[in-house]
Structure formats: C-alpha cells, structure tokens
Write an enzyme that holds these catalytic residues in place. Structure first.
Site, PDB file in Angstrom:
ATOM      1  N   GLY A  43       0.827  -1.191   0.000  1.00  0.00           N
ATOM      2  CA  GLY A  43       0.000   0.000   0.000  1.00  0.00           C
ATOM      3  C   GLY A  43       0.858   1.236   0.000  1.00  0.00           C
ATOM      4  N   GLY A  44       0.250   2.345   0.293  1.00  0.00           N
ATOM      5  CA  GLY A  44       0.914   3.640   0.243  1.00  0.00           C
ATOM      6  C   GLY A  44       2.231   3.669   1.006  1.00  0.00           C
ATOM      7  CG  PHE A  45       2.369   4.283   4.950  1.00  0.00           C
ATOM      8  CD1 PHE A  45       2.485   3.443   6.025  1.00  0.00           C
ATOM      9  CD2 PHE A  45       1.215   5.047   4.819  1.00  0.00           C
ATOM     10  CE1 PHE A  45       1.496   3.354   6.968  1.00  0.00           C
ATOM     11  CE2 PHE A  45       0.217   4.972   5.756  1.00  0.00           C
ATOM     12  CZ  PHE A  45       0.359   4.119   6.837  1.00  0.00           C
ATOM     13  CG  ASP A  69      -1.732   9.865  -3.999  1.00  0.00           C
ATOM     14  OD1 ASP A  69      -1.589  10.121  -5.221  1.00  0.00           O
ATOM     15  OD2 ASP A  69      -1.075   8.998  -3.410  1.00  0.00           O
TER      16      ASP A  69
END
Ligand code: NAG
Ligand code: NAG
Ligand code: NAG
Ligand code: NAG
Ligand code: NAG
Ligand code: NAG
Ligand code: NAG
Length: 655
Positions: free
Chosen positions: A354-356, A470
């Site tokens: 995922g994103g991070f 985003d």
C-alpha cells in the site's frame, strides 16, 4: 522453486519482524495525567499554541543531546503554552525523538482540550501547561508502579535497595546542567542482581533534584521485586533485571562526600557495582543466529508484557493499564490480536503493497475479515501519513470511502486496520488485458458514479472538508460487487469550510494525476482533486494508464488524447476495445465531457464534485463545453497503436 521462494521471503520477513520488535524497544506507554478541570475550547488560541509547542518540542528532540528540552508558544500570557520533555538517560537522540514524536501525537488523543497534561512512556515523559513549568520542582502528580512478585529476603533487600537508591539519588543530582541521571547495579543473591536508575529533569537545582528523589524513595513500595515512581520532575526505578543500557549513560561524577542516610543495620555482603558494563541489555544479543533471535524475541515480549500490564500494579493515583487504554481509544487494537489474525504477518496473508507499507489479510476472532496495513520500519514520512489516516478516517462514514476499523501502535509496529475490500484495486483490473473484460460499461459507470459520490462526501458532506490529494486508480478499492471505495488518506488534508486554497512545501502525489497548479506551485484545493478525478474518468473509458500516453503521444497525456478526438468529432475512437462495443453512448459522452472539464488548466473552469455527481446521475446536461485541457499544446496527432472500432460520431451530434 516457488515454495522455496516463498519460504525465503517468509524468513526474511520474520527477520524483519524480529528486528523491529526487539532492537528498538520503542515507546511503551505507561500513563497520562490530565485534570479535566482545565479544558480549553477547540477553536481557542491555546489550541494552536499547543500544537506549535508540541511540534517545536518534537523538532528539539531530534537535535537534543541531553534528552531534554523546554519550549513555549504564544504571545499573550493568558494563552501561552509551556512544555518540556525528558528522555531516559541512556537513550540516544534517535530513540528520544521517536518517543517524543509518539507522545506529541498521543497526548492530543488522550488529553483532548486539556490545558495541563503529562504523558509517560518507559522511554520519555512529555508535559505541558498553561503556566511556566521550567525549573519548578513538581512531585505531586506522582505514580507508583510495582512488580507484584515478592523478594525472598525482604529485610536484606530493602537495606540494599535503600543504599543503592540513596547513592544514585545523590549522584543524579550532582549531574550538572547536562543530564541529571545515575544508575547502579548491586549483587542481591548469587543469582540475582538489583538494577536501579534515577533521573531528574536537568532544569532542577541539585537540591530540588535530591528532594524530589528522596520523596520518590520514601514513597516506593516495600518488599517488591521491582518498582518505580514517576513524578513530573524526577523518576526512579529498580528491578531484578536490566532495563537500561548502562554503557550509554554518562560516566559517574566523582562521588561527593555524602551524608549517607539511615540504614544502620549491619552491612555484610552487598556492595554496589557502579555502572558495570558487563551487563549489556538483551538488545545487543541480537546479532547471531535465528535461534538466539527467537529467544530474544520471546524474552523481549515477555518483559514488555510483564512491564506493561500483568505484574505492575498501581498503588497510588488511580487506574492505569490496558483497560484504560482500550476504553479511552475504542479504535485501538492489541498487537497480539493482529498477529493472531494475520498468522504473524505470514506471506500467505500478504495482499500487496500500500501507500507506505505492506498490506495483509487477516481474520478477527469473530470471523470479520480485515486488511492490515503495516507501516514500513521507522519511516518518519510514513508515520506522518499514519497519523493522518488515524485522525481522519474515523470521522468518515460513506459507502464509497474505505472504513478504518482501528489501529495498533505498539513497540515499533504501526498498523492500520481496515474493513477488508474483496477485489483489490481498480488499476489491477483496468490495466490488465485479461481482467479488464470484467469491467463492462455499466460496471465502469457505476464505479465512476461511486467515486464521484465518495469525493463529494469528502469535499462537501462530511463533518470536515477533506482534500484527498492522491486520487488515482490504485487508490480505488473494489468490493465483491465491484463498488468503489476510496482509500489511502495518508496525504489528505483537512480544510476549513471557508478555506479554498492551501499551499504545501512538500508536493506529494502521483505524477499524471496532479493538477498543474499543484504540481508546479504546490497549491491545492478541492479543484486539484477534481483534476485527478478527471484523469481517472478518462482512464476508465480509455482503459489505459495516463502514463501510457506520456510515452507514445508526444508526452501530452491522456486528457490531450481524449481532447483531440473530441475536438475532431471522433470521441468514441478513444473507447477501450475491451468494452466490446457495448455501452451507452449517452453515458460515455457524459464521462468524456466531464473528464475533459475536470482536466482544464484553470481550476475555475473545472466543475465541483457536486456538479459532477449531478451530471452523472441525472439527465439534464448543464455543464459548459470543455476547452483544451491542461498539458495539451494543440498539435494534432492520433494514437496509432490503439484504434478502437467505435462508431464515428461528432462532438456536435453528441452534445
Ligand atoms: C472529570 O473527571 C471526573 C472524574 O475523573 C468526572 O467525574 C467528571 O465527569 C469529568 N468532567 C468532565 C467535564 O469530563
Ligand atoms: C490555566 O488554566 C486554568 C483553567 O482554565 C486557569 O484557571 C488558570 O488561571 C490558568 N493559569 C494561567 C497562568 O493562565
Ligand atoms: C469558538 O466556537 C464556539 C462554538 O463552538 C463559538 O461560539 C465561538 O464564537 C468560537 N470562537 C472563535 C474565536 O472562533
Ligand atoms: C540509537 O540507538 C539505537 C538502539 O540502541 C541504535 O539502533 C541507533 O543506531 C542509535 N542511533 C545513533 C545515532 O546512535
Ligand atoms: C506478596 O506478599 C503479599 C503480602 O505479604 C501477598 O499478599 C502477595 O500475595 C505476595 N505476592 C506473591 C506474588 O506471592
Ligand atoms: C529553555 O528553552 C529556551 C529556549 O527554547 C533555552 O534558551 C533555554 O536554555 C532552555 N532551558 C533549559 C533549562 O533547557
Ligand atoms: C557481584 O557478583 C559477581 C559474581 O556473581 C562478582 O563478580 C562481582 O564482583 C560482584 N560485585 C560486587 C560489587 O560485589
């Protein structure tokens, strides 16, 4: 082959796991204290001063060599906030700033709207007040924790303890203006050693420090295997195991002539070993084999459990512990729960990145499937985004916005727990030549409407106004019925309702989805999300990534490609061939038009999310006609490689 690969992946990920659990004994929450008699109003000046104060303490921690700093924020004496932090004497600035950063965020959660608060971790203490607290000795908010285990020879133990504590109290207060901390080890039995640590905030005078620590010694429980007293100005702890890194403490000041306090009993065996380096913390053992690492993991977890909840009880100052944390934060999950749910983050449970960080599938005991996002190691960036999601998402409830169920912040682990959304993300289907066949036109139109409704909710209907910043196909999750859910709020920003434009220093987003004013000047507003939605809509229709056009069509992007076809009267040529010619011309036309309007260079020419929802879900066509979108230079030129057999129909006929 395959299973080999999986096993090695598993091994490496379990190494990673062991690493973060044991190497950095990250902030372990102990308690907080915030009298609710001193509330401030949510929109007050004190609040913004407090936020400024906490963030300056947090940055001070990063550069602090003393493990201590004070700060103030605010002009008006009535609204000024004063604060300080103290890190345990053996921590380096990295560990210290990690603890302070955790506290900065945590204290606002646990003590919302309090003018006066203190939060304690094993590793640090953070406090603030509406009056000056620097150099003022304070021992009133004390907490005493003890280990319920009894010692075998209480008389001898208390005598040894008394000597040891008095010694470190004296040495800690002699610590000058740097750190006021001292530790000692002493032999109790042949197999048991006593470890003790005393510390004052360095802003105290030597005599205030001694007073504070003597008060702490006097109030420690009798005959217990371990105990600690935590006061705002000083703290004291002893255990029968090492709980600090003796080698990292400042070397002892030459012992001044001490008027050694009481115990007149015969001193036979026990002697105090000053700062022995022999005993390094379990932490250092790590290096070698899997076996030893596993043992350390086991020990570390046993210790952390013991310390945190099981055997430490409170004798003064009310309840603390697990129940309080769970009550005060219903969103909080226990790490053990998550480990059980995800089979210790096993490879089989991994859903993707995922994103991070990585995302894992899990099942709670009640059978509820969850998706757990695991923040990658100690990325500071990621932590900001973690905080952002934890603060924002609980406030949001919409069928097109992914639901955050809770989070876990334990040791080095930072986990976000979401409802499990079955069908991965939109990009997984849309850009795959096989899987995109699952996306027929009515599914795509439903997805377009759902995203627009979710975004309208974020911009206008939720209790707070949120700019997502985003929005892109990989952040749109699809449930079992292919309904879209907007996810990844790591970069989202809250707007005041009357605020229309903000600036950011850190332009973060995804190239190709970022509006020109955001990409170039860092300005974002609801209209930058509208721009991203436009690109997303065009991708839904065309079935290709925006990035694809950057490579093949003179680098002008998907909006330009759609625009040129629209302008030349061949808008349906852009349609994804995977649609197989089955679609509603009217709906396709609306989507292309909206996509182009969203991608306009001038934010004022872009519609609002409410306009878009109205246009998508009702008949009357009210929006103006699109002009040439941003990043498009008017050259003609078609994409030769991707001609769809769509009907030739002119813009004029359609609109
Ligand atoms: C303050 O705390 C006390 C007990 O801790 C509680 O009885 C009281 O309701 C609280 N007041 C507010 C305004 O929360
Ligand atoms: C701090 O806040 C409390 C409660 O609002 C107030 O009674 C007190 O006067 C304030 N102290 C200072 C120094 O402003
Ligand atoms: C703060 O909010 C309250 C209502 O919540 C309002 O009455 C008050 O005027 C606001 N004060 C300021 C300074 O905005
Ligand atoms: C701080 O301490 C931790 C753990 O003891 C270690 O991993 C880290 O490298 C240290 N950082 C510095 C800058 O010394
Ligand atoms: C320790 O001693 C106290 C009183 O002597 C007793 O109540 C308690 O159960 C003992 N604790 C343990 C763990 O044996
Ligand atoms: C408190 O902070 C001020 C400014 O931030 C600094 O000048 C002063 O030295 C600090 N005092 C102590 C005791 O750290
Ligand atoms: C403590 O015991 C160890 C052996 O167990 C011994 O080597 C050490 O010298 C003792 N320390 C003191 C201060 O007596």
């Amino acid at each position: 082959m395959n299973s080999c690969f999986i096993i090695s992946l598993c091994l490496s990920s379990s190494f990673f796991f062991i690493d973060i659990l044991s190497i950095e004994a990250a902030p372990e929450y102990l308690f907080h204290d915030c009298p609710n008699t001193t509330l401030f109003t949510p929109n007050s000046t004190y609040r913004s001063n407090l936020h400024a104060l906490l963030s300056s303490l947090s940055s001070a921690a990063a550069g602090s060599t003393d493990g201590f700093a004070n700060a103030t924020a605010g002009q008006s004496p009535l609204e000024r906030a004063y604060g300080l932090f103290l890190c345990r004497g053996d921590l380096n600035s990295t560990e210290c700033s990690r603890c302070v950063a955790t506290g900065e965020w945590d204290i606002l959660q646990r003590c919302p709207n309090q003018r006066v608060s203190t939060i304690w971790y094993d590793q640090c203490m953070l406090r603030y007040s509406n009056r000056s607290i620097l150099s003022a000795m304070e021992r009133s908010l004390d907490r005493v924790l003890y280990d319920v285990g009894n010692v075998t020879d209480p008389t001898r133990f208390m005598q040894l303890l008394g000597e040891t504590l008095n010694d470190i109290a004296t040495r800690a207060s002699a610590g000058g203006s740097g750190k006021k901390v001292a530790a000692a080890e002493a032999n109790f039995t042949s197999s048991q050693k006593l470890y003790a640590l005393a510390q004052c905030t360095p802003d105290l005078t030597a005599s205030d420090c001694v007073k504070c620590l003597q008060f702490a010694i006097a109030n420690l429980p009798q005959g217990k295997q371990g105990g600690r007293l935590l006061a705002p100005s000083c703290n004291l702890r002893y255990e029968l195991y090492p709980f600090y890194d003796a080698s990292a403490l400042p070397s002892p000041a030459p012992p001044p002539p001490v008027p050694a306090p009481p115990p007149p009993a015969p001193v036979t065996g026990p002697k105090i070993a000053f700062e022995s380096n022999i005993f390094t913390m379990i932490i250092i053992v790590i290096a070698v084999s899997v076996v030893s690492t596993v043992v350390v993991l086991f020990l570390a977890r046993c210790f952390s459990r013991r310390n945190a909840t099981d055997t430490h009880a409170v004798v003064q100052g009310g309840q603390i512990g697990l129940t309080e944390i769970t009550n005060s934060q219903s969103m909080l999950y226990d790490l053990t729960t998550i480990l059980a749910a995800t089979s210790n983050f096993s490879c089989q449970n991994k859903l993707g990145n995922g994103g991070f960080g990585e995302v894992f599938l899990g099942t709670l005991l009640n059978g509820l499937p969850i998706a757990v996002k695991r923040l990658s190691q100690s990325s500071r960036q990621g932590f900001e985004e973690f905080k952002n999601e934890v603060m924002l998402l609980p406030k949001l409830q919409h069928r097109n916005v992914v639901q955050l169920l809770g989070f876990c912040l334990e040791g080095e682990e930072k986990l976000l727990v979401y409802e499990f959304v079955q069908n991965k993300s939109l990009d997984y289907f849309l850009f795959d030549p096989e899987k995109n066949k699952h996306l027929n036109w009515s599914t795509r139109y439903n997805i377009a409407c759902g995203i627009a409704q979710g975004m309208r909710y974020l911009h206008e209907d939720s209790r707070i106004r949120i700019i997502h910043r985003d929005l892109k196909s990989s952040n749109i999750l699809l449930d079992s019925e292919m309904n879209p859910k907007i996810s990844d709020f790591g970069m989202a920003r809250i707007f005041r309702i009357d605020q229309t434009l903000a600036m950011t220093e850190r332009i973060a987003g995804t190239y190709g989805y970022m509006s020109p004013e955001y990409a170039m000047n860092g300005q974002f507003s609801v209209k930058s999300d509208v721009y991203s939605l436009g690109i997303l809509l065009l991708e839904l229709i065309i079935g290709k990534k925006n990035g694809f056009f950057n490579q093949v069509d003179g680098g002008e992007g998907i909006a330009c490609y759609a625009w040129k076809n629209w302008r030349d009267g061949t808008p349906l040529l852009v349609l994804d061939p995977a649609l197989g010619g089955t679609y509603s011309v009217n709906e396709v036309a609306k989507c292309i038009k909206i996509g182009l309007l969203c991608a306009q260079e001038d934010p004022n020419h872009r519609p609002t999310m409410a306009d878009i929802v109205r246009e998508l879900t009702s008949h009357p066509v009210t929006l103006e006609l699109p002009r040439q979108p941003a990043f498009c230079h008017g050259r003609t030129g078609r994409l030769e490689s991707d001609k769809s057999p769509g009907r030739s129909i002119t813009g004029a006929e359609l609109w």
